[in-house]
Design a protein around this motif. Structure first.
Motif, short mmCIF file in Angstrom:
data_model
loop_
_atom_site.label_atom_id
_atom_site.label_comp_id
_atom_site.label_asym_id
_atom_site.label_seq_id
_atom_site.Cartn_x
_atom_site.Cartn_y
_atom_site.Cartn_z
N ASN A 180 1.22 -1.23 0.10
CA ASN A 180 -0.21 -0.05 -0.02
C ASN A 180 1.06 1.38 -0.55
OD1 ASN A 180 -3.04 -0.74 0.45
ND2 ASN A 180 -2.21 -2.22 1.72
N CYS A 181 -0.01 2.61 -0.26
CA CYS A 181 1.10 4.01 -0.26
C CYS A 181 0.65 4.65 0.43
CB CYS A 181 1.02 3.78 -1.87
SG CYS A 181 2.22 5.37 -2.03
N VAL A 182 0.97 5.60 1.46
CA VAL A 182 0.09 6.56 2.01
C VAL A 182 0.80 8.23 0.81
CG1 VAL A 182 0.52 8.48 3.72
CG2 VAL A 182 0.16 5.76 4.03
N CYS A 183 -0.01 9.34 0.72
CA CYS A 183 0.83 9.69 0.24
C CYS A 183 0.16 11.51 0.58
CB CYS A 183 -0.31 10.21 -1.16
SG CYS A 183 -0.31 8.66 -2.43
N PRO A 184 1.04 11.98 2.04
CA PRO A 184 1.13 12.87 2.72
C PRO A 184 1.26 14.28 1.96
CG PRO A 184 3.30 11.81 3.43
CD PRO A 184 2.63 11.28 1.42
N VAL A 209 -0.06 24.09 -3.59
CA VAL A 209 -0.44 22.65 -2.70
C VAL A 209 -0.68 22.74 -1.78
CG1 VAL A 209 1.29 21.59 -4.66
CG2 VAL A 209 2.22 22.45 -2.51
N ALA A 210 -0.81 23.95 -0.65
CA ALA A 210 -0.85 23.85 0.48
C ALA A 210 -2.25 24.18 1.06
CB ALA A 210 0.04 25.14 0.96
N MET A 215 -0.51 22.57 8.19
CA MET A 215 -0.16 21.49 7.93
C MET A 215 -0.09 20.87 8.91
SD MET A 215 3.22 21.93 6.38
CE MET A 215 3.77 23.70 5.80
N MET A 216 0.03 19.28 9.10
CA MET A 216 -0.36 18.25 9.85
C MET A 216 0.44 18.16 10.34
SD MET A 216 -1.75 15.75 7.02
CE MET A 216 -0.41 16.03 5.81
N VAL A 243 -3.23 11.00 2.09
CA VAL A 243 -3.30 12.09 4.04
C VAL A 243 -3.10 13.51 4.04
CG1 VAL A 243 -3.11 12.01 6.59
CG2 VAL A 243 -2.84 9.49 5.08
N ASP A 244 -4.11 14.40 4.14
CA ASP A 244 -3.61 15.29 3.25
C ASP A 244 -4.78 16.47 3.91
OD1 ASP A 244 -6.34 15.02 1.67
OD2 ASP A 244 -4.58 15.60 -0.23
N GLN A 245 -5.70 16.12 4.69
CA GLN A 245 -6.66 17.39 4.92
C GLN A 245 -7.40 17.93 4.07
OE1 GLN A 245 -5.58 19.17 8.96
NE2 GLN A 245 -3.61 19.84 7.98
#
Length: 250
Positions: A180-184, A209-210, A215-216, A243-245
């Motif tokens: 699997n992959c996470v894209c923060p 991109v903000a 910020m997390m 995972v980017d709010q």
């Protein structure tokens, strides 16, 4: 908190930021973690910060831009704990570069660190993971799902991580391995404080991109990584988790 008691986990890029948070998350869950990075001094600090947690942390200096070092990191993790259950391919760095001014060496380094290293670590780890029904969590970025200005190499590499994840998921669809992959999105880490922007760059393009929510924390992303690596995600395979709010939802 996910339980990783009896599990052996390799985390690359583990000396700071998301990597360090991920090491602590697994150690808090009772895991036996091998932390890999180039900076042995910072790795020692990360290991010391886990001393009171239920798990164990061993560490070693490895340069993920080197295929030989990638294989050595996997071998060291197996040697430390006798098995390998989870790999977190986290090593990477985002450097802003004007495309026409990017040197051959900078391009090659960015691709090696942000993409090729994950391939070589996975290649060496897969035989061990198949023995125990293990899994891989690759760390990409929102740059793996969209374009980022002044980031041609980084964006290409992170798109590559997404593609690598999908390719491995299909290749091992009938085998005891999950990938699997996470894209923060943007995280409040030390790396953010040291990033420099090329002279003449358009700041508004960079800030596209903000996330509006800001910020997390690295801990919040490490929690998603731990979930994907855990038995709670036993049915999750080949997924690309932003995972980017909510940034990419808008």
């Amino acid at each position: 908190m996910n339980s990783f008691t009896g599990r052996s986990i390799l985390v690359t890029g583990a000396s700071s930021g998301l990597g360090a948070a991920t090491v602590r998350r697994f150690a808090a869950g009772g895991g036996k973690v091998y932390a890999a990075s180039r900076n042995a001094e910072l790795l020692a600090e990360v290991a010391a910060s886990c001393a009171d947690l239920p798990g164990e942390v061993a560490f070693g200096s490895h340069d993920i831009t080197s295929p030989a070092d990638c294989r050595a990191a996997v071998a060291a993790a197996v040697a430390a704990y006798g098995r390998l259950d989870v790999v977190v391919n986290n090593a990477g760095r985002h450097d802003f570069r004007i495309t026409t001014e990017t040197t051959d060496e900078e391009w090659a380094h960015d691709i090696a660190l942000n993409l090729s290293g994950a391939f070589y670590v996975a290649q060496a780890a897969i035989p061990h993971l198949l023995e125990v029904g293990g899994n891989i969590v690759n760390v990409a970025s929102v740059a793996g799902l969209m374009g980022e200005a002044y980031s041609a190499a980084y964006t290409a590499a992170k798109h590559g991580i997404v593609g690598l994840t999908k390719a491995l998921a299909v290749e091992y669809l009938n085998a005891p391995l999950r990938v699997n992959c996470v894209c923060p999105g943007g995280m409040d880490t030390a790396q953010v404080q040291t990033i420099s922007v090329p002279e003449g760059a358009d700041w508004e393009l960079i800030m596209r991109v903000a996330a509006k929510r800001g910020m997390m924390t690295a801990d919040s992303v490490a929690a998603v990584i731990a979930f994907l690596a855990s038995d709670d995600a036993a049915s999750v395979h080949g997924s690309i988790q932003a995972v980017d709010q909510g940034h990419l939802a808008g």
